[in-house]
Design a protein around this motif. Structure first.
Motif, PDB file in Angstrom:
ATOM      1  N   SER A  83     -92.910 -25.213  -1.515  1.00 33.28           N
ATOM      2  CA  SER A  83     -91.684 -26.023  -0.825  1.00 33.28           C
ATOM      3  C   SER A  83     -90.711 -26.649  -1.687  1.00 33.28           C
ATOM      4  O   SER A  83     -91.109 -26.751  -2.956  1.00 33.28           O
ATOM      5  CB  SER A  83     -92.123 -26.760   0.436  1.00 33.28           C
ATOM      6  N   GLY A  84     -89.643 -26.755  -1.216  1.00 38.01           N
ATOM      7  CA  GLY A  84     -88.608 -27.645  -1.731  1.00 38.01           C
ATOM      8  C   GLY A  84     -89.058 -29.103  -2.091  1.00 38.01           C
ATOM      9  O   GLY A  84     -88.932 -29.916  -2.958  1.00 38.01           O
ATOM     10  N   THR A  85     -89.575 -29.541  -1.040  1.00 35.98           N
ATOM     11  CA  THR A  85     -90.342 -30.919  -1.133  1.00 35.98           C
ATOM     12  C   THR A  85     -91.375 -30.986  -2.121  1.00 35.98           C
ATOM     13  O   THR A  85     -91.460 -32.053  -2.740  1.00 35.98           O
ATOM     14  CB  THR A  85     -90.751 -31.149   0.426  1.00 35.98           C
ATOM     15  N   THR A 109     -78.655 -37.302   2.564  1.00 37.71           N
ATOM     16  CA  THR A 109     -79.527 -36.171   2.312  1.00 37.71           C
ATOM     17  C   THR A 109     -80.353 -35.829   3.389  1.00 37.71           C
ATOM     18  O   THR A 109     -80.420 -36.601   4.417  1.00 37.71           O
ATOM     19  CB  THR A 109     -80.409 -36.486   0.908  1.00 37.71           C
ATOM     20  N   PHE A 110     -81.115 -34.920   3.205  1.00 38.47           N
ATOM     21  CA  PHE A 110     -81.968 -34.444   4.365  1.00 38.47           C
ATOM     22  C   PHE A 110     -83.354 -35.374   4.124  1.00 38.47           C
ATOM     23  O   PHE A 110     -83.667 -35.676   3.107  1.00 38.47           O
ATOM     24  CB  PHE A 110     -82.601 -32.995   4.074  1.00 38.47           C
ATOM     25  N   ALA A 112     -86.227 -34.782   3.745  1.00 35.83           N
ATOM     26  CA  ALA A 112     -87.528 -34.426   2.803  1.00 35.83           C
ATOM     27  C   ALA A 112     -87.230 -35.021   1.577  1.00 35.83           C
ATOM     28  O   ALA A 112     -88.074 -35.129   0.742  1.00 35.83           O
ATOM     29  CB  ALA A 112     -87.265 -32.814   2.645  1.00 35.83           C
ATOM     30  N   THR A 113     -85.892 -35.503   1.227  1.00 33.69           N
ATOM     31  CA  THR A 113     -85.907 -35.979  -0.318  1.00 33.69           C
ATOM     32  C   THR A 113     -86.607 -37.082  -0.582  1.00 33.69           C
ATOM     33  O   THR A 113     -87.433 -37.425  -1.347  1.00 33.69           O
ATOM     34  CB  THR A 113     -84.538 -36.101  -0.714  1.00 33.69           C
ATOM     35  N   VAL A 154     -79.148 -35.217  -5.151  1.00 40.12           N
ATOM     36  CA  VAL A 154     -78.868 -34.256  -4.182  1.00 40.12           C
ATOM     37  C   VAL A 154     -77.548 -33.588  -4.300  1.00 40.12           C
ATOM     38  O   VAL A 154     -76.675 -34.144  -3.985  1.00 40.12           O
ATOM     39  CB  VAL A 154     -79.155 -34.776  -3.078  1.00 40.12           C
ATOM     40  N   ASP A 180     -82.222 -32.439  -6.800  1.00 40.24           N
ATOM     41  CA  ASP A 180     -82.676 -31.773  -5.540  1.00 40.24           C
ATOM     42  C   ASP A 180     -81.305 -30.770  -5.266  1.00 40.24           C
ATOM     43  O   ASP A 180     -80.449 -31.048  -4.605  1.00 40.24           O
ATOM     44  CB  ASP A 180     -82.598 -32.800  -4.227  1.00 40.24           C
ATOM     45  N   VAL A 182     -82.072 -27.981  -3.478  1.00 36.71           N
ATOM     46  CA  VAL A 182     -82.354 -27.223  -2.432  1.00 36.71           C
ATOM     47  C   VAL A 182     -81.131 -26.784  -1.566  1.00 36.71           C
ATOM     48  O   VAL A 182     -81.187 -25.457  -1.319  1.00 36.71           O
ATOM     49  CB  VAL A 182     -83.505 -28.055  -1.495  1.00 36.71           C
ATOM     50  N   PRO A 183     -80.048 -27.521  -1.252  1.00 36.49           N
ATOM     51  CA  PRO A 183     -79.191 -27.090  -0.648  1.00 36.49           C
ATOM     52  C   PRO A 183     -77.833 -26.392  -1.159  1.00 36.49           C
ATOM     53  O   PRO A 183     -77.123 -25.701  -1.040  1.00 36.49           O
ATOM     54  CB  PRO A 183     -78.344 -28.436   0.007  1.00 36.49           C
ATOM     55  N   SER A 204     -85.576 -24.864  -2.885  1.00 41.37           N
ATOM     56  CA  SER A 204     -86.350 -24.047  -1.735  1.00 41.37           C
ATOM     57  C   SER A 204     -86.259 -22.827  -1.272  1.00 41.37           C
ATOM     58  O   SER A 204     -85.018 -22.344  -1.641  1.00 41.37           O
ATOM     59  CB  SER A 204     -86.224 -25.087  -0.520  1.00 41.37           C
ATOM     60  N   LYS A 209     -81.809 -20.921   3.047  1.00 41.59           N
ATOM     61  CA  LYS A 209     -81.351 -20.960   1.800  1.00 41.59           C
ATOM     62  C   LYS A 209     -80.922 -19.620   1.492  1.00 41.59           C
ATOM     63  O   LYS A 209     -81.150 -18.695   1.737  1.00 41.59           O
ATOM     64  CB  LYS A 209     -82.862 -21.484   0.973  1.00 41.59           C
TER      65      LYS A 209
HETATM   66  C1  LIG Z   1     -81.609 -31.781   0.714  1.00 35.89           C
HETATM   67  C2  LIG Z   1     -82.944 -31.158   0.914  1.00 35.89           C
HETATM   68  N1  LIG Z   1     -83.991 -31.333   0.167  1.00 35.89           N
HETATM   69  C3  LIG Z   1     -85.223 -31.117   0.311  1.00 35.89           C
HETATM   70  C4  LIG Z   1     -85.355 -30.079   1.389  1.00 35.89           C
HETATM   71  C5  LIG Z   1     -86.777 -29.595   1.579  1.00 35.89           C
HETATM   72  O1  LIG Z   1     -87.133 -28.197   1.647  1.00 35.89           O
HETATM   73  P1  LIG Z   1     -88.260 -27.602   2.207  1.00 35.89           P
HETATM   74  O2  LIG Z   1     -88.222 -27.467   3.562  1.00 35.89           O
HETATM   75  O3  LIG Z   1     -88.526 -26.287   1.249  1.00 35.89           O
HETATM   76  O4  LIG Z   1     -89.706 -28.355   1.826  1.00 35.89           O
HETATM   77  C6  LIG Z   1     -84.315 -29.859   2.145  1.00 35.89           C
HETATM   78  C7  LIG Z   1     -84.773 -28.793   3.347  1.00 35.89           C
HETATM   79  O5  LIG Z   1     -83.737 -28.401   3.974  1.00 35.89           O
HETATM   80  C8  LIG Z   1     -83.032 -30.401   2.012  1.00 35.89           C
HETATM   81  O6  LIG Z   1     -82.124 -30.058   2.825  1.00 35.89           O
END
Ligand SMILES: Cc1ncc(COP(=O)(O)O)c(C=O)c1O
Length: 416
Positions: A83-85, A109-110, A112-113, A154, A180, A182-183, A204, A209
């Motif tokens: 995963s991105g996380t 940010t989301f 998850a960061t 991010v 990060d 991811v987006p 991610s 994505k």
């Molecule tokens: C900014 C950001 N970082 C990290 C993540 C986490 O990615 P993942 O869902 O693959 O763990 C997301 C998920 O959308 C995100 O928007």
């Protein structure tokens, strides 16, 4: 507030600007071609689902995907993961910080960061954002002065942060930078991909994505030793880490680190690798849609678009604009009115919404008092509270984009 005779607004019972559903991944609008399907079926029929079986690195879907990622992004090494996380966490783990280190990350940010920072055993320290919702470099300096040992920057909602300035500042303090990205998978500043400016780039492949395999992610780095450590942490045990290197692997003891099973599997890698062929088409659609919408909305007074840090330094998979001076209640009403017109929209600052992109909702980090959390980061609180967030799927047609502009033009005057 208004009657439909006065405004004609759908939220007041008038006719909507559009009637078809707004296309987003969660309504099943995913990009998938017969070639992608065939690649997955081939992987399933191989009966070989684990990346570290008897085959050589080059024979595995995961190995091939990693080689192609490194080539496409211009990075020395790529590691596919779950995963991105976990990609962000692996970067921080491989970076070798002392456990429990303070790590800077933007307040927009989301969730998850900061979660990934916690997963890696560290403490997130939030940095203010500027009016364009980018990490504020001057506030980052404050956090570094207070002792942050790494920076996670991010590219939120696909917009590049100011990487040259952030990397220069982090370099002065001698701390690693994790992007990060991811987006922003596929977005660039100039010719250079986001995710390749810092010491690590985390991506991610989760739904919505630019590469959508349901779940998944990957990490980029130019540092062979950090890469070796990241592969071990991700679950490359008993010398399997060596397979990632063409020549002699770096001197990394794979028994010295815990293994977390953050690996990517072969079926997912087969799909991701196939999708990579069509990534440029998808990126072109995102840019086309964003530019069309931004050009039209840029002419409307009352809408504040984000200014990119460089021309076209964004992905374009989302539109975030601010209604400057509007209250959270007005913004929430505006988003509801757009939804009624047939355009998916969310007010990021809606106090009744458990939106995990609004830092005051991260109770695991800021505690239960949202007002106190906002008071601690007043500028980000204001800018996020004024923000309207609209998904711009690559599936949108120019007509869908026109509908969005029509809906905004229709709703805005009623805001007062
Ligand atoms: C900014 C950001 N970082 C990290 C993540 C986490 O990615 P993942 O869902 O693959 O763990 C997301 C998920 O959308 C995100 O928007």
């Amino acid at each position: 507030m208004f009657t439909s005779e006065e405004t004609g607004l759908a939220v007041e019972g008038g006719p909507a600007a559009r009637t078809e559903p707004w296309p987003t991944y969660d309504k099943g609008d995913v990009f998938i071609s017969p070639e992608d399907e065939a690649a997955v079926i081939k992987a399933v029929r191989s009966r070989l689902y684990f990346r570290y079986d008897h085959r050589s690195y080059e024979e595995t879907c995961t190995g091939r995907f990693e080689r192609r990622l490194a080539e496409r992004f211009g990075a020395r090494h790529a590691l596919a993961c779950s995963s991105g996380t976990t990609a962000i966490s692996l970067a921080l783990l491989a970076g070798g910080l002392e456990p429990g280190s303070p790590v800077a990350c933007p307040a927009f940010t989301f969730a998850a960061t900061p979660s990934a920072i916690i997963l890696a055993g560290h403490t997130p320290v939030l940095v203010e954002c500027d009016a364009d919702l980018h990490m504020d470099v001057a506030d980052l300096k404050r956090v570094l002065d207070e002792g942050a040992k790494a920076v996670v920057v991010v590219h939120m909602r696909g917009f590049a942060s100011d990487m040259p300035a952030i990397c220069e500042l982090a370099g002065e303090y001698g701390v690693p930078v994790v992007e990060d990205a991811v987006p922003a998978l596929g977005a660039r500043i100039g010719d250079r991909h986001l995710g390749t400016f810092g010491d690590f780039g985390a991506f991610s492949t989760q739904s919505d994505k630019s590469l959508n395999t349901g779940e998944g992610g990957f990490l980029l780095t130019d540092d062979p030793e950090a890469y070796a450590r990241a592969t071990v942490f991700s679950g490359a045990y008993e010398d399997r880490m060596n397979r990632h290197f063409e020549g002699t692997p770096p001197p990394v003891d794979d028994l010295a680190y815990p293994i977390f099973s953050f690996r990517m599997d072969e079926i997912r890698a087969a799909l991701a690798d196939a999708l990579l062929d069509r990534l440029p088409d998808r990126l072109a659609l995102h840019h086309r849609n964003y530019e069309h919408v931004a050009q039209c909305l840029g002419e409307i007074s009352g809408i504040t678009l984000r200014t990119p840090v460089a021309p076209r330094a964004y992905l374009g998979e989302a539109l975030v604009f601010r209604l400057e001076g509007a209250s959270p209640e007005q913004c929430a009403w505006f988003a509801r009115a757009l939804c009624a017109e047939g355009v998916d929209a969310r007010a990021l600052g809606d106090r009744g919404d458990k939106n995990v992109r609004s830092f005051w909702n991260w109770r695991f980090l800021v505690g239960p008092d949202a007002d106190a959390a906002r008071a601690a980061l007043p500028r980000t609180a204001r800018y996020v509270s004024e923000a309207i967030d609209i998904p711009l799927s690559a599936n949108l047609t120019p007509r869908d984009c026109d509908d969005l502009v029509t809906a905004v033009r229709k709703v805005l005057p009623a805001l007062g």
